[in-house]
Design a protein around this motif. Structure first.
Motif, PDB file in Angstrom:
ATOM      1  N   ALA A  76      -4.084  18.249 -22.214  1.00 36.11           N
ATOM      2  CA  ALA A  76      -4.009  19.240 -23.280  1.00 36.11           C
ATOM      3  C   ALA A  76      -4.941  20.368 -22.870  1.00 36.11           C
ATOM      4  O   ALA A  76      -6.167  20.213 -22.923  1.00 36.11           O
ATOM      5  CB  ALA A  76      -4.402  18.647 -24.625  1.00 36.11           C
ATOM      6  N   TYR A 108       0.471  19.090 -22.628  1.00 40.40           N
ATOM      7  CA  TYR A 108       0.508  20.348 -23.369  1.00 40.40           C
ATOM      8  C   TYR A 108      -0.351  21.398 -22.685  1.00 40.40           C
ATOM      9  O   TYR A 108      -1.449  21.111 -22.201  1.00 40.40           O
ATOM     10  CB  TYR A 108       0.000  20.127 -24.803  1.00 40.40           C
ATOM     11  CG  TYR A 108       0.679  18.959 -25.478  1.00 40.40           C
ATOM     12  CD1 TYR A 108       1.977  19.068 -25.975  1.00 40.40           C
ATOM     13  CD2 TYR A 108       0.033  17.723 -25.586  1.00 40.40           C
ATOM     14  CE1 TYR A 108       2.607  17.990 -26.569  1.00 40.40           C
ATOM     15  CE2 TYR A 108       0.661  16.644 -26.188  1.00 40.40           C
ATOM     16  CZ  TYR A 108       1.951  16.781 -26.668  1.00 40.40           C
ATOM     17  OH  TYR A 108       2.583  15.712 -27.245  1.00 40.40           O
ATOM     18  N   TRP A 123       6.294  17.399 -24.143  1.00 39.04           N
ATOM     19  CA  TRP A 123       5.813  18.297 -23.101  1.00 39.04           C
ATOM     20  C   TRP A 123       6.081  19.716 -23.576  1.00 39.04           C
ATOM     21  O   TRP A 123       7.232  20.126 -23.723  1.00 39.04           O
ATOM     22  CB  TRP A 123       6.536  17.992 -21.791  1.00 39.04           C
ATOM     23  CG  TRP A 123       6.067  18.820 -20.610  1.00 39.04           C
ATOM     24  CD1 TRP A 123       5.089  19.760 -20.590  1.00 39.04           C
ATOM     25  CD2 TRP A 123       6.574  18.752 -19.283  1.00 39.04           C
ATOM     26  NE1 TRP A 123       4.934  20.299 -19.349  1.00 39.04           N
ATOM     27  CE2 TRP A 123       5.833  19.694 -18.509  1.00 39.04           C
ATOM     28  CE3 TRP A 123       7.564  18.002 -18.659  1.00 39.04           C
ATOM     29  CZ2 TRP A 123       6.071  19.897 -17.154  1.00 39.04           C
ATOM     30  CZ3 TRP A 123       7.802  18.212 -17.308  1.00 39.04           C
ATOM     31  CH2 TRP A 123       7.059  19.143 -16.556  1.00 39.04           C
ATOM     32  N   VAL A 124       4.990  20.449 -23.842  1.00 39.98           N
ATOM     33  CA  VAL A 124       5.106  21.808 -24.376  1.00 39.98           C
ATOM     34  C   VAL A 124       4.255  22.749 -23.545  1.00 39.98           C
ATOM     35  O   VAL A 124       3.091  22.447 -23.224  1.00 39.98           O
ATOM     36  CB  VAL A 124       4.646  21.872 -25.851  1.00 39.98           C
ATOM     37  CG1 VAL A 124       4.641  23.321 -26.352  1.00 39.98           C
ATOM     38  CG2 VAL A 124       5.542  21.010 -26.733  1.00 39.98           C
ATOM     39  N   LEU A 143      -0.759  17.618 -31.867  1.00 38.38           N
ATOM     40  CA  LEU A 143      -0.265  17.044 -30.621  1.00 38.38           C
ATOM     41  C   LEU A 143      -0.567  15.557 -30.675  1.00 38.38           C
ATOM     42  O   LEU A 143      -1.693  15.122 -30.404  1.00 38.38           O
ATOM     43  CB  LEU A 143      -0.950  17.713 -29.427  1.00 38.38           C
ATOM     44  CG  LEU A 143      -0.923  19.256 -29.445  1.00 38.38           C
ATOM     45  CD1 LEU A 143      -1.698  19.821 -28.265  1.00 38.38           C
ATOM     46  CD2 LEU A 143       0.515  19.776 -29.454  1.00 38.38           C
TER      47      LEU A 143
END
Length: 477
Positions: free
Chosen positions: A362, A320, A296-297, A314
């Motif tokens: 994403a 994300y 998790w970014v 990813l």
């Protein structure tokens, strides 16, 4: 009779040759003794960029040339500081502070190798170390100046770190890597500099909080500070957020010259990102700039560029978000076949069994994804496994069809008109299609760009990490 004559002649020739060798060996080589004969040098000063205390420098060399048709004998070559000097010299394989009776043949030269080691002085400020190499020949004294800038450091060598704070002032030098232990937090204050020796990295099993500022960013880079190495990738291993690491926060940081920029592994928290990356740069990376595996970014106002593999990978699903991020990959050091961005939702185990990992989301909003490959976005999806992605108000370079709901208000395959992409300046110029093309709502959430310029004072925010600022002299650092 003829055989006897030939034998006598052969013996006579051998005898004459033997005598000639003896006579020749007894003759002394002719040397120049005139005091007007001076040595020539390839430089007058040997300069070392910053050298860290107790860590030896790189080796530098200079040449000493005899420009004359006769030999020169140098009666002595020595360090002016003698045995107390911080410098070391090597002449013809001899390591000493003084070497005597060194001969240079006519029109020949020799190499002098120089190293330096700096002693700690318990000061935050850099110090200047000086000495000289003195050459005495034919009653002439000539010298080559030696100058090094030394810096005392906090040496972190193969350490397991418990909770602590690193501050600005003396830099930190990580030697043979360091680990932030589980349940502990390493906090790094604004203006701090963290250097890594070759094959060293920072491993985070706990939490890393590096909170810099625009005026005083936090620097992570290799320990070769000579100007030649400024943009050279692969000098240290990178930053690794291991399984179990959580709540990592990096703001106004610069990560450069590594093999891997940041690697983020599986999350343990369902309430906060494994990594929040803001106002930061990841540049000159020989492998992947930002790699996240099922993690998790959250990233905003970031520049990720000049990567030998993916700039952003990813994989194994995850969650994300990228807002106002410029992903620009013009890598030309070696051939690159991978796109700048990869999205993936599965992995294959050692038994060749496929396992799905949902890509929950994403999001790339108000962002640029561009480079020197024909397509800079790659999809590697298992169709039976969930995957969700969206490119919103972004400028992208892509082969795929962009008519689906996954692409909203995108600019496809138009050159973003970076100022100087091969000189690593990814600000946009006055002709860029990214100007005023961003979503105002997203721009309002991140009102200042990576150069601290406002996004909300004109018609609409620009796409990417940099707002076009025609009167700005604050060129990308």
């Amino acid at each position: 009779m003829l055989l006897q004559v030939r034998t006598k002649n052969l013996l006579l020739a051998i005898l004459i040759g033997f005598v000639s060798i003896i006579i020749s060996s007894c003759e002394k080589d002719e040397f120049i003794t005139d005091s007007s004969a001076f040595l020539e040098f390839s430089t007058d000063t040997v300069t070392f960029d910053t050298v860290f205390t107790n860590i030896g420098s790189t080796t530098k060399r200079f040449t000493v040339k005899n420009p004359y048709d006769k030999n020169i004998e140098i009666s002595s070559i020595e360090l002016a500081g003698g045995k107390n000097s911080d410098f070391r010299i090597n002449i013809n394989g001899i390591k000493d502070t003084k070497v005597t009776d060194t001969e240079i043949k006519a029109k020949d030269s020799l190499f002098v190798f120089v190293e330096v080691t700096v002693d700690p002085n318990e000061s935050d400020s850099p110090m200047v170390i000086k000495d000289s190499v003195i050459f005495n020949s034919n009653s002439n004294m000539q010298d080559i100046k030696l100058i090094a800038w030394g810096q005392d450091v906090h040496l972190i060598k193969e350490e397991i770190l418990e909770s602590q704070t690193w501050t600005a002032g003396k830099p930190y030098l990580v030697y043979n890597s360091a680990l932030v232990d589980t349940g502990h937090t390493l906090q790094i204050e604004e203006g701090s500099k963290v250097y890594f020796h070759s094959n060293s990295g920072l491993y985070v099993a706990g939490t890393l909080i590096a909170d810099g500022s625009y005026e005083n960013p936090i620097i992570f880079q290799g320990d070769r500070l000579e100007s030649y190495y400024e943009n050279i990738p692969g000098q240290w291993t990178g930053i690794f957020m291991m399984p179990g690491s959580k709540d990592n926060y990096l703001n106004h940081v610069e990560i450069k010259n590594a093999i891997h920029g940041i690697s983020v592994d599986m999350p343990v928290s369902t309430t906060t990102p494994t990594l929040t990356l803001s106002n930061s740069k990841i540049e000159h990376i020989s492998s992947v700039g930002l790699q996240a595996r099922g993690s998790w970014v959250h990233a905003n106002n970031c520049l990720i560029s000049d990567c030998g593999d993916y700039a952003v990978a990813l994989t194994l699903g995850g969650s994300y978000e990228f807002y106002h991020t410029t992903i620009a990959n013009y890598w030309n050091t070696t051939p690159r076949s991978s796109p700048s961005v990869l999205l993936n939702n599965y992995y294959i185990d050692k038994n060749n069994q496929l396992h799905g990992r949902p890509l929950e989301k994403a999001i790339f909003a108000n962002s640029i994804i561009y480079g020197n490959q024909p397509s800079e976005i790659g999809f590697d999806f298992e169709e039976d496994v969930e995957y969700n992605y969206i490119f919103d108000h972004s400028l992208i370079k892509i082969h795929a069809d962009t008519s689906s709901d996954n692409f909203q208000s995108v600019i496809k395959n138009e050159d973003p008109e970076f100022v100087a992409p091969y000189d690593y300046n990814f600000q946009i110029d006055s002709l860029s299609p990214a100007i005023n093309a961003g979503d105002p709502v997203t721009g309002g959430e991140y009102p200042y760009d990576l150069n601290n310029n406002s996004r909300i004072e004109d018609e609409a925010p620009d796409i990417g990490a940099f707002e076009y600022a025609p009167n700005s002299t604050d060129i990308e650092k």
